[in-house]
Design a protein around this motif. Structure first.
Motif, PDB file in Angstrom:
ATOM      1  N   ALA A  74      -5.506   0.103  -5.302  1.00 16.37           N
ATOM      2  CA  ALA A  74      -5.190  -0.284  -4.018  1.00 16.37           C
ATOM      3  C   ALA A  74      -3.877  -0.737  -3.911  1.00 16.37           C
ATOM      4  CB  ALA A  74      -5.990  -1.570  -3.848  1.00 16.37           C
TER       5      ALA A  74
ATOM      6  N   SER B 203       0.910  -1.275   0.026  1.00 17.69           N
ATOM      7  CA  SER B 203       0.134   0.018  -0.029  1.00 17.69           C
ATOM      8  C   SER B 203       0.761   1.309  -0.076  1.00 17.69           C
ATOM      9  CB  SER B 203      -0.975   0.062   1.320  1.00 17.69           C
ATOM     10  OG  SER B 203      -0.236   0.060   2.350  1.00 17.69           O
TER      11      SER B 203
ATOM     12  N   GLY C 166      -1.452   2.768  -3.025  1.00 14.63           N
ATOM     13  CA  GLY C 166      -2.345   4.044  -2.820  1.00 14.63           C
ATOM     14  C   GLY C 166      -2.158   5.226  -3.600  1.00 14.63           C
TER      15      GLY C 166
ATOM     16  N   ASP D 122     -12.781   1.074   2.371  1.00 14.39           N
ATOM     17  CA  ASP D 122     -11.881   0.112   1.968  1.00 14.39           C
ATOM     18  C   ASP D 122     -12.683  -1.309   2.621  1.00 14.39           C
ATOM     19  OD1 ASP D 122     -11.795  -0.254   5.110  1.00 14.39           O
ATOM     20  OD2 ASP D 122      -9.938   1.045   5.107  1.00 14.39           O
ATOM     21  N   ASP D 123     -12.124  -2.370   2.397  1.00 12.42           N
ATOM     22  CA  ASP D 123     -12.869  -3.437   2.472  1.00 12.42           C
ATOM     23  C   ASP D 123     -13.080  -3.944   4.086  1.00 12.42           C
ATOM     24  OD1 ASP D 123     -10.385  -4.179   3.379  1.00 12.42           O
ATOM     25  OD2 ASP D 123     -10.274  -6.092   2.233  1.00 12.42           O
TER      26      ASP D 123
ATOM     27  N   LEU E   3      -3.782   4.208   3.160  1.00 13.96           N
ATOM     28  CA  LEU E   3      -5.073   3.338   2.856  1.00 13.96           C
ATOM     29  C   LEU E   3      -4.496   2.007   2.947  1.00 13.96           C
ATOM     30  CD1 LEU E   3      -6.134   5.182  -0.472  1.00 13.96           C
ATOM     31  CD2 LEU E   3      -7.062   5.481   1.807  1.00 13.96           C
ATOM     32  N   THR E   4      -5.677   1.128   3.488  1.00 18.73           N
ATOM     33  CA  THR E   4      -5.263  -0.417   3.484  1.00 18.73           C
ATOM     34  C   THR E   4      -6.459  -0.830   2.518  1.00 18.73           C
ATOM     35  OG1 THR E   4      -4.511   0.020   5.799  1.00 18.73           O
ATOM     36  CG2 THR E   4      -5.286  -2.328   4.936  1.00 18.73           C
ATOM     37  N   ARG E   5      -6.103  -1.528   1.649  1.00 18.07           N
ATOM     38  CA  ARG E   5      -7.149  -2.183   0.596  1.00 18.07           C
ATOM     39  C   ARG E   5      -8.514  -1.573   0.339  1.00 18.07           C
ATOM     40  NH1 ARG E   5      -5.435  -6.472   4.606  1.00 18.07           N
ATOM     41  NH2 ARG E   5      -7.562  -6.525   5.476  1.00 18.07           N
ATOM     42  N   PRO E   6      -8.237  -0.337  -0.106  1.00 15.88           N
ATOM     43  CA  PRO E   6      -9.616   0.390  -0.731  1.00 15.88           C
ATOM     44  C   PRO E   6     -10.002  -0.231  -1.879  1.00 15.88           C
ATOM     45  CG  PRO E   6      -7.388   1.456  -1.629  1.00 15.88           C
ATOM     46  CD  PRO E   6      -6.803   0.188  -0.416  1.00 15.88           C
TER      47      PRO E   6
ATOM     48  N   THR F  93      -9.122  -0.452  -7.988  1.00 14.10           N
ATOM     49  CA  THR F  93     -10.265  -1.019  -7.564  1.00 14.10           C
ATOM     50  C   THR F  93     -11.286  -0.081  -7.207  1.00 14.10           C
ATOM     51  OG1 THR F  93      -9.412  -0.474  -5.331  1.00 14.10           O
ATOM     52  CG2 THR F  93      -8.998  -2.607  -6.101  1.00 14.10           C
TER      53      THR F  93
END
Lengths: 499, 55
Positions: free
Chosen positions: A447, A229, A450, A488-489, A471-474, A433
């Protein structure tokens, strides 16, 4: 030694059956195999490819088992061999047809006969063999199996002779076009010639190659868990950073992790997608106005929703990773019973308008994790994510009216943008994503690293890029006024100023 | 190798038609030819053994 039938002077058990079998052997050797050898091969110069050779040999082997039966009777081991070879032959033909079946009309490999290419006829021929063998087995009796080899009658000897002639001709063709061992047939064979100067014997099929079950179709589903990220590790260097204005968790009762986000300024509503769910919320993402859970599998396999966007007149689209889509229309008077087949929950809040599949060319073997709609051009956009087999960032545009591909391209960096790609790096390392369109620009969030790209849809180039730290896994992006909303997830919403 | 396999098939057919007393040998050659066909096709398609279709 001959076995005679009681009560019928001169006749033997199963004469009719053996006559039919002899005719079947004759037909198989003279029509599919004989025509391929004498007409296509010797007269027209067609050489079988390495796969065609084995399919032809399979048909010859079925004929050979027919000769065994003519001579020794319908013993189970001969019938078993015939069924095995026919089954394998159907697999070979399907494997071959599979290489070309999805091509455009009229395209194929080598020559066409009566509107179908030769490998297609192989599939048909094997299918007929199985049908004929099944029919003949219905009338086989144990008394048809003689104690000693049968004496062949006229038509049976004719079948045997034809077999030897056609196989002899194939020996000539095989020697000329594939050569003696260890030479092997070729993927792209050279035109047949009786002139040895034009013979091309090849060992190319012996070269080491990786073994795989599905080859290039063995594509893994997108997985965000391994993505890096940190924007500083990305392919674009020295990106300006966007300042995070707000970060807060979603408190909405969703049926699973969010997978995309969109915003409709006309209604001041957000659209949140989950793997199966569609949620319309208020403009602050604090209240669900309506939702439904789509039945993903009764018809078109929608897979897992990865992209969602508002279309026109209140309609919305949800796109699966596999580029299959469903178009929904909010409707307060929806018939819940009529909609039972479409939705698993909340069946009276939406109508299903259509569901289908986006077909692509460059993006065919790539999954997508985003969707965006441009009301100005009435176009739906998807962007691909890289996978274990292919690393390519392809933008596909689909016309809203027929939801069919209008354009697709790979991205470049606009020279005037001032953006710099690190050595040996490319935009195809990004993992888009989330996407949204505004003012003729497509905003695409990766993702990985970032990174937020600004893409000029006319010039088809990246004209700006920004880093968003933290950002973490947007999984989704929406544009609301001058802000960019990112989800994000884990359900965290991040708001940054729109660049 | 296709030439070799066709040679085996031709020899098998000659045994069946002209030397039926060698049935056991003929059948073994039939099995050998079949195995060779399977091996050669599998080798030619080893980069994607299953039909290249959208499963």
């Amino acid at each position: 030694m001959e076995q005679t039938a009681s009560g019928v002077p001169g006749a033997r058990q199963g004469d009719g059956l053996f006559t039919l079998l002899a005719l079947a052997v004759l037909f198989l050797m003279l029509v599919p195999v004989g025509m391929a050898t004498f007409w296509l091969g010797f007269a027209r110069g067609d050489s079988p490819c390495v796969m065609c050779w084995e399919q032809r040999i399979g048909l010859i082997l079925i004929s050979l088992t027919g000769l065994f039966v003519l001579r020794f009777g319908p013993r189970p081991k001969y019938i078993g061999m015939a069924v095995l070879v026919a089954g394998w032959g159907m697999f070979m033909a399907l494997r071959h047809v599979g290489m070309h079946a999805a091509r455009d009309i009229g395209q194929g490999f080598s020559v066409e006969i009566l509107g179908a290419h030769t490998y297609t006829w192989a599939l048909f021929a094997y299918w007929v063999c199985v049908i004929v063998m099944g029919a003949m087995l219905l009338v086989v009796r144990s008394e048809h199996v003689p104690a000693a080899p049968r004496t062949l009658r006229g038509v049976e000897r004719l079948a045997g002779g034809a077999f030897l002639v056609v196989v002899g001709a194939n020996l000539v063709q095989a020697f000329a076009s594939t050569g003696p061992p260890p030479f092997l047939g070729q993927s792209d064979p050279v035109r047949f010639s009786f002139n040895p100067r034009h013979w091309h014997w090849s060992l190319e099929e012996w070269r080491p190659l990786p073994i795989s079950l599905r080859g290039r179709w063995a594509v893994e589903k997108p997985d965000l868990r391994t993505l890096v990220s940190d924007p500083a590790a990305g392919p674009l260097v020295n990106l300006p950073r966007l300042t995070v204005k707000e970060q807060r968790p979603l408190t909405l009762p969703l049926d699973g992790p969010p997978t995309d986000l969109a915003y409709d300024p006309a209604t001041d509503q957000f659209l949140l997608a989950t793997a199966r769910g569609i949620y319309l919320t208020d403009g602050t993402l604090s209240r669900i106005d309506r939702h439904t859970i789509v039945d993903p599998g009764y018809s078109v396999d929608l897979g897992r929703f990865a992209g969602a966007a508002f279309l026109d007149e209140g309609a919305l689209i949800a796109v699966g990773e596999n580029k299959s889509y469903v178009v929904l229309q909010p409707n307060d008077q929806a018939d819940g019973d009529a909609n039972f087949r479409f939705f698993l929950e909340s069946r009276d809040r939406f109508d299903e308008v259509t569901r289908g599949r986006f077909g692509t060319v460059r993006a065919r073997l790539l999954y997508v994790m985003s969707a965006a709609y441009d009301p100005g051009t009435h176009a739906v956009y998807t962007l691909t994510v890289p996978n274990n087999r292919a690393r390519r960032l392809v933008i596909s545009r689909f016309d809203r009216r027929d939801l069919t591909l209008s354009e697709e391209y790979s991205l470049d960096v606009a020279p005037a943008s001032g953006l710099i790609l690190a050595p040996e790096r490319g935009l195809d390392q990004l993992f888009i994503t989330g996407a949204a369109v505004a003012d003729g620009k497509l905003f695409a969030l990766s993702a990985a690293y970032g990174t937020l790209l600004t893409i000029d849809l006319v010039g088809r180039q990246v004209v700006a890029a920004h880093a968003i730290a933290g950002l973490t896994r947007p999984v989704g992006l929406a544009l609301r006024g001058h802000d960019v909303y990112i989800v994000d997830d884990a359900g965290m919403v991040t708001v940054v100023a729109r660049p | 190798m296709e030439f070799f396999n066709l040679l085996l098939i031709f020899a098998t057919a000659v045994l069946v038609l002209r030397k039926p007393s060698r049935e056991r040998l003929a059948f073994r050659l039939l099995v050998l030819s079949t195995v060779l066909m399977v091996l050669l096709f599998s080798m030619a398609t080893r980069t994607g053994l299953l039909p290249g279709l959208n499963y």
